[in-house]
Motif scaffolding. Structure first.
Motif, PDB file in Angstrom:
ATOM      1  N   ARG A 159       0.833  -1.189   0.000  1.00 45.06           N
ATOM      2  CA  ARG A 159       0.000   0.000   0.000  1.00 45.06           C
ATOM      3  C   ARG A 159       0.870   1.241   0.000  1.00 45.06           C
ATOM      4  O   ARG A 159       1.934   1.254   0.619  1.00 45.06           O
ATOM      5  CB  ARG A 159      -0.902   0.008   1.212  1.00 45.06           C
ATOM      6  CG  ARG A 159      -1.917  -1.088   1.136  1.00 45.06           C
ATOM      7  CD  ARG A 159      -2.889  -0.967   2.251  1.00 45.06           C
ATOM      8  NE  ARG A 159      -3.884  -2.011   2.066  1.00 45.06           N
ATOM      9  CZ  ARG A 159      -4.746  -2.330   2.966  1.00 45.06           C
ATOM     10  NH1 ARG A 159      -4.752  -1.702   4.128  1.00 45.06           N
ATOM     11  NH2 ARG A 159      -5.621  -3.272   2.733  1.00 45.06           N
ATOM     12  N   PRO A 160       0.409   2.265  -0.625  1.00 46.46           N
ATOM     13  CA  PRO A 160       1.188   3.495  -0.601  1.00 46.46           C
ATOM     14  C   PRO A 160       1.184   4.095   0.803  1.00 46.46           C
ATOM     15  O   PRO A 160       0.213   3.951   1.557  1.00 46.46           O
ATOM     16  CB  PRO A 160       0.479   4.404  -1.599  1.00 46.46           C
ATOM     17  CG  PRO A 160      -0.877   3.841  -1.753  1.00 46.46           C
ATOM     18  CD  PRO A 160      -0.778   2.376  -1.439  1.00 46.46           C
ATOM     19  N   PRO A 161       2.251   4.767   1.201  1.00 49.97           N
ATOM     20  CA  PRO A 161       2.294   5.344   2.552  1.00 49.97           C
ATOM     21  C   PRO A 161       1.233   6.424   2.708  1.00 49.97           C
ATOM     22  O   PRO A 161       0.896   7.131   1.765  1.00 49.97           O
ATOM     23  CB  PRO A 161       3.705   5.923   2.646  1.00 49.97           C
ATOM     24  CG  PRO A 161       4.153   6.080   1.250  1.00 49.97           C
ATOM     25  CD  PRO A 161       3.427   5.047   0.435  1.00 49.97           C
ATOM     26  N   LYS A 162       0.718   6.526   3.971  1.00 51.92           N
ATOM     27  CA  LYS A 162      -0.324   7.523   4.242  1.00 51.92           C
ATOM     28  C   LYS A 162       0.308   8.898   4.286  1.00 51.92           C
ATOM     29  O   LYS A 162       1.338   9.104   4.895  1.00 51.92           O
ATOM     30  CB  LYS A 162      -1.000   7.260   5.573  1.00 51.92           C
ATOM     31  CG  LYS A 162      -2.037   6.214   5.517  1.00 51.92           C
ATOM     32  CD  LYS A 162      -2.768   6.203   6.830  1.00 51.92           C
ATOM     33  CE  LYS A 162      -4.055   5.446   6.663  1.00 51.92           C
ATOM     34  NZ  LYS A 162      -4.842   5.510   7.878  1.00 51.92           N
ATOM     35  N   THR A 163      -0.353   9.804   3.690  1.00 49.12           N
ATOM     36  CA  THR A 163       0.086  11.200   3.773  1.00 49.12           C
ATOM     37  C   THR A 163      -0.923  11.949   4.612  1.00 49.12           C
ATOM     38  O   THR A 163      -2.127  11.699   4.545  1.00 49.12           O
ATOM     39  CB  THR A 163       0.176  11.826   2.366  1.00 49.12           C
ATOM     40  OG1 THR A 163      -1.098  11.717   1.756  1.00 49.12           O
ATOM     41  CG2 THR A 163       1.218  11.140   1.530  1.00 49.12           C
ATOM     42  N   GLU A 164      -0.425  12.839   5.418  1.00 48.15           N
ATOM     43  CA  GLU A 164      -1.349  13.602   6.245  1.00 48.15           C
ATOM     44  C   GLU A 164      -2.055  14.615   5.382  1.00 48.15           C
ATOM     45  O   GLU A 164      -1.452  15.234   4.520  1.00 48.15           O
ATOM     46  CB  GLU A 164      -0.588  14.297   7.358  1.00 48.15           C
ATOM     47  CG  GLU A 164       0.004  13.294   8.327  1.00 48.15           C
ATOM     48  CD  GLU A 164       0.542  14.005   9.535  1.00 48.15           C
ATOM     49  OE1 GLU A 164       0.105  15.126   9.841  1.00 48.15           O
ATOM     50  OE2 GLU A 164       1.408  13.405  10.178  1.00 48.15           O
ATOM     51  N   GLU A 165      -3.303  14.732   5.703  1.00 44.60           N
ATOM     52  CA  GLU A 165      -4.089  15.657   4.902  1.00 44.60           C
ATOM     53  C   GLU A 165      -3.757  17.080   5.307  1.00 44.60           C
ATOM     54  O   GLU A 165      -3.532  17.389   6.464  1.00 44.60           O
ATOM     55  CB  GLU A 165      -5.577  15.403   5.110  1.00 44.60           C
ATOM     56  CG  GLU A 165      -6.004  14.062   4.569  1.00 44.60           C
ATOM     57  CD  GLU A 165      -7.492  13.846   4.776  1.00 44.60           C
ATOM     58  OE1 GLU A 165      -8.241  14.816   4.963  1.00 44.60           O
ATOM     59  OE2 GLU A 165      -7.886  12.686   4.742  1.00 44.60           O
TER      60      GLU A 165
END
Length: 157
Positions: free
Chosen positions: A136-142
């Motif tokens: 999965r792609p890493p989570k980016t903070e919104e």
């Protein structure tokens, strides 16, 4: 000379059955006819080629070309007479066969390489693949509407 030729023609036409008429007919009519009958199409091609060479030399070098061709023609005639034209034709056929064989060998190699490439591409497409899930792609903070705490914010007093 003209008188002699006219006398021979007269003897051939007026006295064809006399011994002189038969002798003239044998040497002036039958012998050249036999020689002309022995000419094959290959001989004509050779003579036309020789005439073409002479014409090219004349066009390129004018009178000097005619002199060069005049010096060259007897040797070429002897050369073609020494090697019968069938020998030259056989050598040409052997050369063409060798060239065709070389081209065929290259063509077979090229076709073999193309078939090998197609087979490897096809086996890669058909080969079973593993069913592992993709990472999965890493989570980016919104991004929020608040300014960043360490950014260039105006100084607060």
């Amino acid at each position: 000379m003209l008188t002699f030729v006219l006398a021979c023609v007269l003897a051939l036409t007026v006295f064809p059955t006399s011994p002189i008429g038969r002798l003239l007919r044998r040497y002036l009519v039958e012998a050249p006819a036999r020689r002309l009958n022995a000419i094959k199409p290959a001989h004509m091609v050779m003579l036309l080629g020789l005439a073409l060479v002479g014409l090219i030399l004349f066009r390129l070098f004018d009178a000097e070309g005619v002199r060069v061709f005049g010096m060259m023609a007897p040797e070429i005639g002897v050369w073609f007479g020494t090697f019968e034209l069938s020998l030259v034709t056989d050598a040409l056929a052997v050369g063409l066969a060798i060239a065709a064989t070389t081209r065929l060998r290259d063509t077979f190699l090229m076709v073999g390489r193309a078939i090998g490439r197609a087979a490897s591409w096809l086996t890669r497409r058909i080969a079973p693949r593993g069913r592992a899930s993709a990472p999965r792609p890493p989570k980016t903070e919104e991004a929020s509407g608040d300014p960043e705490p360490w950014g260039w914010a105006p100084a607060r007093a």
